[in-house]
Design a protein around this motif. Structure first.
Motif, PDB file in Angstrom:
ATOM      1  N   LEU A 104     -35.340   5.810 -18.380  1.00 22.51           N
ATOM      2  CA  LEU A 104     -36.761   6.109 -18.445  1.00 22.51           C
ATOM      3  C   LEU A 104     -37.174   6.108 -19.905  1.00 22.51           C
ATOM      4  O   LEU A 104     -36.920   7.064 -20.632  1.00 22.51           O
ATOM      5  N   GLY A 105     -37.760   5.015 -20.357  1.00 21.66           N
ATOM      6  CA  GLY A 105     -38.037   4.867 -21.781  1.00 21.66           C
ATOM      7  C   GLY A 105     -36.733   4.829 -22.547  1.00 21.66           C
ATOM      8  O   GLY A 105     -35.857   4.011 -22.272  1.00 21.66           O
ATOM      9  N   ASP A 106     -36.582   5.752 -23.505  1.00 20.55           N
ATOM     10  CA  ASP A 106     -35.354   5.812 -24.297  1.00 20.55           C
ATOM     11  C   ASP A 106     -34.312   6.774 -23.709  1.00 20.55           C
ATOM     12  O   ASP A 106     -33.236   6.924 -24.273  1.00 20.55           O
ATOM     13  N   ALA A 107     -34.651   7.416 -22.600  1.00 13.70           N
ATOM     14  CA  ALA A 107     -33.756   8.433 -22.028  1.00 13.70           C
ATOM     15  C   ALA A 107     -32.920   7.851 -20.900  1.00 13.70           C
ATOM     16  O   ALA A 107     -33.416   7.077 -20.066  1.00 13.70           O
ATOM     17  N   ASP A 108     -31.650   8.235 -20.881  1.00  9.86           N
ATOM     18  CA  ASP A 108     -30.724   7.807 -19.831  1.00  9.86           C
ATOM     19  C   ASP A 108     -30.322   8.998 -18.970  1.00  9.86           C
ATOM     20  O   ASP A 108     -30.045  10.091 -19.490  1.00  9.86           O
ATOM     21  N   TYR A 109     -30.286   8.777 -17.667  1.00 12.02           N
ATOM     22  CA  TYR A 109     -29.906   9.806 -16.710  1.00 12.02           C
ATOM     23  C   TYR A 109     -28.904   9.209 -15.726  1.00 12.02           C
ATOM     24  O   TYR A 109     -28.961   8.018 -15.413  1.00 12.02           O
ATOM     25  N   LYS A 110     -28.022  10.056 -15.207  1.00 10.01           N
ATOM     26  CA  LYS A 110     -27.100   9.589 -14.175  1.00 10.01           C
ATOM     27  C   LYS A 110     -27.510  10.179 -12.829  1.00 10.01           C
ATOM     28  O   LYS A 110     -27.882  11.353 -12.717  1.00 10.01           O
ATOM     29  N   LEU A 111     -27.446   9.349 -11.790  1.00 12.29           N
ATOM     30  CA  LEU A 111     -27.755   9.806 -10.440  1.00 12.29           C
ATOM     31  C   LEU A 111     -26.624  10.705  -9.943  1.00 12.29           C
ATOM     32  O   LEU A 111     -25.467  10.299  -9.923  1.00 12.29           O
ATOM     33  N   VAL A 112     -26.984  11.919  -9.551  1.00  4.09           N
ATOM     34  CA  VAL A 112     -25.989  12.883  -9.097  1.00  4.09           C
ATOM     35  C   VAL A 112     -26.030  13.053  -7.583  1.00  4.09           C
ATOM     36  O   VAL A 112     -25.004  13.000  -6.914  1.00  4.09           O
ATOM     37  N   GLN A 113     -27.229  13.251  -7.040  1.00  2.64           N
ATOM     38  CA  GLN A 113     -27.334  13.476  -5.607  1.00  2.64           C
ATOM     39  C   GLN A 113     -28.733  13.207  -5.082  1.00  2.64           C
ATOM     40  O   GLN A 113     -29.689  13.061  -5.827  1.00  2.64           O
ATOM     41  N   LEU A 114     -28.808  13.151  -3.765  1.00  2.00           N
ATOM     42  CA  LEU A 114     -30.043  12.948  -3.009  1.00  2.00           C
ATOM     43  C   LEU A 114     -30.094  14.018  -1.927  1.00  2.00           C
ATOM     44  O   LEU A 114     -29.086  14.283  -1.271  1.00  2.00           O
TER      45      LEU A 114
END
Length: 250
Positions: A104-114
């Motif tokens: 998201l823009g310059d930010a990175d996130y990892k998918l953990v759960q749904l």
């Protein structure tokens, strides 16, 4: 609590924001969606959950007027499979292994759960929806949660597999059914609303960048009904927006 300790707590919440880790759960007070331990009482259950009452950026909200903005696109790289599935006593949750993420823009996130709520937690212009899916992503400074509003309509194969494979009683995680592709629970167009908010369960930490998709996704009414047999109402009521701006992507 220093920043390092706080981020460790966020990481545990990201792995299971509704049930937390076993160690955290052992310290936290019991909460529910009704009665003496329901949403109106969450802030009184223990010191860690005080934010549920006194916080100024609580979620969910009723999304009303928005500001159209040049928001960054949601760049998703999700594997087409899940790791485990669990009935944690508050919802059905699907966990993912390392390797799936959001930029998201310059930010990175990892998918953990749904996980899922019935009815939807977010409202749009006063309207709620049969269900809402939350894709929880963990970043270095907090969480980014993609909210997908679910409506009754055509069958969705991935949602159908989740419903068919969901444990009927609370218990430990079990292997997820094959063929659960999280990408299939997204609409074709990823336009979204964005605002700063919180977890929608205790401790209601205000660490969430909310990304609620504007286009709902149809799922089979029979699958919604099956979920409702386990969780007829597991949605926190809407909270005051406190003059927060809600941005909408072009």
């Amino acid at each position: 609590m220093d920043r390092r300790s706080l981020l460790k707590t966020f990481a545990g919440l990201a792995a299971c924001p509704l049930c937390s880790s076993r160690s955290f759960a052992a310290e936290a007070a019991h909460w529910s969606y009704e009665g003496a331990t329901g949403p109106a009482k969450w802030g009184d259950l223990d010191a860690a959950s005080k934010t549920c009452t006194v916080g100024a950026q609580q979620s969910p909200i009723d999304i009303g007027p928005t500001i159209t903005s040049q928001l960054p696109p949601l760049k998703l790289a999700w594997a087409k499979k899940a790791d485990t599935i669990v009935n944690n006593g508050h919802t059905i949750q699907v966990n993912f292994a390392e390797g799936s993420g959001l930029k998201l823009g310059d930010a990175d996130y990892k998918l953990v759960q749904l996980h899922f709520h019935r009815p939807s937690e977010h409202l749009v212009a006063g309207r709620n929806f049969p269900m809402e899916a939350h894709f929880v992503h963990q970043g270095s400074g907090g969480l980014a949660v993609i909210g997908v509003l679910l409506v009754e309509g055509a069958s969705n194969p991935t949602f159908g597999k989740i419903i068919a494979g969901m444990p009927k009683a609370e218990g430990p995680p079990v292997p997820a059914p094959a063929g659960i592709d999280p990408n299939a629970l997204l609409p074709a167009e990823l336009s979204y609303y964005r605002y700063s908010g919180s977890l929608t369960t205790p401790p209601c930490s205000e660490v969430v960048e909310w990304l609620v998709l504007t286009n709902p996704v149809p799922v089979a009414a029979a699958d919604v009904a099956s979920f409702a047999k386990l969780y007829p109402n597991n949605a926190r009521p809407v909270q005051q927006d406190n003059r927060r701006f809600v941005l909408r992507s072009n």
